[in-house]
Design a protein around this motif. Structure first.
Motif, PDB file in Angstrom:
ATOM      1  N   GLN A 263      17.810 -53.731  35.776  1.00  0.00           N
ATOM      2  CA  GLN A 263      17.785 -54.658  36.902  1.00  0.00           C
ATOM      3  C   GLN A 263      18.398 -55.984  36.465  1.00  0.00           C
ATOM      4  N   CYS A 264      19.331 -56.488  37.267  1.00  0.00           N
ATOM      5  CA  CYS A 264      20.011 -57.749  36.969  1.00  0.00           C
ATOM      6  C   CYS A 264      19.834 -58.721  38.137  1.00  0.00           C
ATOM      7  N   ILE A 265      19.837 -59.986  37.826  1.00  0.00           N
ATOM      8  CA  ILE A 265      19.778 -61.027  38.852  1.00  0.00           C
ATOM      9  C   ILE A 265      21.174 -61.197  39.450  1.00  0.00           C
ATOM     10  N   THR A 266      21.245 -61.421  40.752  1.00  0.00           N
ATOM     11  CA  THR A 266      22.514 -61.739  41.397  1.00  0.00           C
ATOM     12  C   THR A 266      22.453 -63.153  41.958  1.00  0.00           C
TER      13      THR A 266
ATOM     14  N   GLU B 207      27.500 -49.993  33.840  1.00  0.00           N
ATOM     15  CA  GLU B 207      27.319 -51.390  34.244  1.00  0.00           C
ATOM     16  C   GLU B 207      26.275 -52.063  33.370  1.00  0.00           C
ATOM     17  N   SER B 208      26.402 -53.376  33.246  1.00  0.00           N
ATOM     18  CA  SER B 208      25.407 -54.196  32.582  1.00  0.00           C
ATOM     19  C   SER B 208      25.265 -55.491  33.373  1.00  0.00           C
ATOM     20  N   CYS B 209      24.330 -56.315  32.959  1.00  0.00           N
ATOM     21  CA  CYS B 209      24.143 -57.607  33.622  1.00  0.00           C
ATOM     22  C   CYS B 209      25.210 -58.572  33.109  1.00  0.00           C
ATOM     23  N   MET B 210      25.759 -59.376  34.010  1.00  0.00           N
ATOM     24  CA  MET B 210      26.819 -60.302  33.660  1.00  0.00           C
ATOM     25  C   MET B 210      26.447 -61.712  34.098  1.00  0.00           C
ATOM     26  N   LEU B 211      26.809 -62.667  33.266  1.00  0.00           N
ATOM     27  CA  LEU B 211      26.648 -64.087  33.578  1.00  0.00           C
ATOM     28  C   LEU B 211      27.962 -64.781  33.259  1.00  0.00           C
ATOM     29  N   LEU B 212      28.540 -65.442  34.254  1.00  0.00           N
ATOM     30  CA  LEU B 212      29.748 -66.242  34.058  1.00  0.00           C
ATOM     31  C   LEU B 212      29.358 -67.704  34.210  1.00  0.00           C
ATOM     32  N   LYS B 213      29.651 -68.491  33.173  1.00  0.00           N
ATOM     33  CA  LYS B 213      29.387 -69.934  33.213  1.00  0.00           C
ATOM     34  C   LYS B 213      30.721 -70.657  33.129  1.00  0.00           C
ATOM     35  N   ILE B 214      30.896 -71.659  33.986  1.00  0.00           N
ATOM     36  CA  ILE B 214      32.128 -72.437  34.002  1.00  0.00           C
ATOM     37  C   ILE B 214      31.783 -73.890  33.664  1.00  0.00           C
ATOM     38  N   TYR B 215      32.380 -74.361  32.573  1.00  0.00           N
ATOM     39  CA  TYR B 215      32.158 -75.726  32.099  1.00  0.00           C
ATOM     40  C   TYR B 215      33.407 -76.560  32.329  1.00  0.00           C
TER      41      TYR B 215
ATOM     42  N   PHE C 250      31.867 -52.088  32.951  1.00  0.00           N
ATOM     43  CA  PHE C 250      32.693 -52.325  31.761  1.00  0.00           C
ATOM     44  C   PHE C 250      32.730 -53.806  31.375  1.00  0.00           C
ATOM     45  N   CYS C 251      31.576 -54.418  31.353  1.00  0.00           N
ATOM     46  CA  CYS C 251      31.454 -55.845  31.051  1.00  0.00           C
ATOM     47  C   CYS C 251      31.813 -56.123  29.586  1.00  0.00           C
ATOM     48  N   GLU C 252      32.453 -57.278  29.350  1.00  0.00           N
ATOM     49  CA  GLU C 252      32.818 -57.712  27.997  1.00  0.00           C
ATOM     50  C   GLU C 252      32.486 -59.192  27.825  1.00  0.00           C
ATOM     51  N   ASP C 253      32.062 -59.548  26.620  1.00  0.00           N
ATOM     52  CA  ASP C 253      31.836 -60.954  26.287  1.00  0.00           C
ATOM     53  C   ASP C 253      33.185 -61.596  26.005  1.00  0.00           C
ATOM     54  N   ILE C 254      33.529 -62.615  26.796  1.00  0.00           N
ATOM     55  CA  ILE C 254      34.833 -63.278  26.667  1.00  0.00           C
ATOM     56  C   ILE C 254      34.645 -64.777  26.903  1.00  0.00           C
ATOM     57  N   THR C 255      35.369 -65.582  26.157  1.00  0.00           N
ATOM     58  CA  THR C 255      35.425 -67.029  26.380  1.00  0.00           C
ATOM     59  C   THR C 255      36.891 -67.442  26.400  1.00  0.00           C
TER      60      THR C 255
ATOM     61  N   CYS D  17      24.748 -58.423  29.030  1.00  0.00           N
ATOM     62  CA  CYS D  17      23.499 -58.078  28.356  1.00  0.00           C
ATOM     63  C   CYS D  17      22.900 -56.833  29.017  1.00  0.00           C
ATOM     64  N   ASN D  18      21.931 -56.213  28.335  1.00  0.00           N
ATOM     65  CA  ASN D  18      21.437 -54.909  28.776  1.00  0.00           C
ATOM     66  C   ASN D  18      19.919 -54.770  28.806  1.00  0.00           C
ATOM     67  N   TYR D  19      19.215 -55.802  29.221  1.00  0.00           N
ATOM     68  CA  TYR D  19      17.781 -55.658  29.482  1.00  0.00           C
ATOM     69  C   TYR D  19      17.471 -56.376  30.792  1.00  0.00           C
ATOM     70  N   ASP D  20      16.407 -55.995  31.435  1.00  0.00           N
ATOM     71  CA  ASP D  20      16.108 -56.496  32.774  1.00  0.00           C
ATOM     72  C   ASP D  20      16.143 -58.020  32.870  1.00  0.00           C
ATOM     73  N   ASN D  21      16.875 -58.497  33.878  1.00  0.00           N
ATOM     74  CA  ASN D  21      16.974 -59.918  34.225  1.00  0.00           C
ATOM     75  C   ASN D  21      17.504 -60.798  33.101  1.00  0.00           C
ATOM     76  N   CYS D  22      18.229 -60.218  32.166  1.00  0.00           N
ATOM     77  CA  CYS D  22      18.726 -60.970  31.006  1.00  0.00           C
ATOM     78  C   CYS D  22      19.820 -61.970  31.380  1.00  0.00           C
ATOM     79  N   ASN D  23      20.435 -61.838  32.530  1.00  0.00           N
ATOM     80  CA  ASN D  23      21.519 -62.744  32.918  1.00  0.00           C
ATOM     81  C   ASN D  23      21.004 -63.967  33.676  1.00  0.00           C
ATOM     82  N   PHE D  24      19.714 -64.158  33.727  1.00  0.00           N
ATOM     83  CA  PHE D  24      19.135 -65.320  34.425  1.00  0.00           C
ATOM     84  C   PHE D  24      18.791 -66.405  33.432  1.00  0.00           C
ATOM     85  N   LYS D  25      19.818 -66.994  32.843  1.00  0.00           N
ATOM     86  CA  LYS D  25      19.644 -68.080  31.886  1.00  0.00           C
ATOM     87  C   LYS D  25      20.835 -69.016  31.990  1.00  0.00           C
TER      88      LYS D  25
END
Length: 97
Positions: free
Chosen positions: A21-24, A47-55, A70-75, A88-96
């Protein structure tokens, strides 16, 4: 049927049924709550949980959260903005933040 076999079978089914389960959130401002699309998605196959942060500079401007295939860690940097794409791959891990 053997009770131990039934117990093992039930445990295996429980593991298969529980899904990631991922947060949207389609629009979260840096000092605010989610403004659009807040909820939960259930990750499908690959699929995995994804978080995109824009600074901009060193200040977080916007974040975006969802299930992604097919999520990938990219900067990367574009026009004085830094985009950090995390998976990330555990419940609600993208809520940070």
């Amino acid at each position: 049927m053997n009770k131990h076999f039934l117990l093992l079978f039930a445990f295996c089914c429980l593991i298969v049924v529980t899904s990631l389960q991922c947060i949207t959130c389609q629009l979260r401002m840096w000092k605010d709550r989610c403004r659009r699309g807040f909820g939960v998605c259930t990750a499908q196959k690959d699929e995995s949980c994804m978080l995109l942060k824009i600074y901009e500079g060193n200040i977080l401007q916007i974040s975006y959260m969802m299930c992604q295939k097919f999520c990938e860690d990219i900067t990367f940097d574009i026009r004085n903005r830094t985009y950090i794409h995390e998976c990330c791959n555990y419940d609600n891990c993208n809520f940070k933040l």
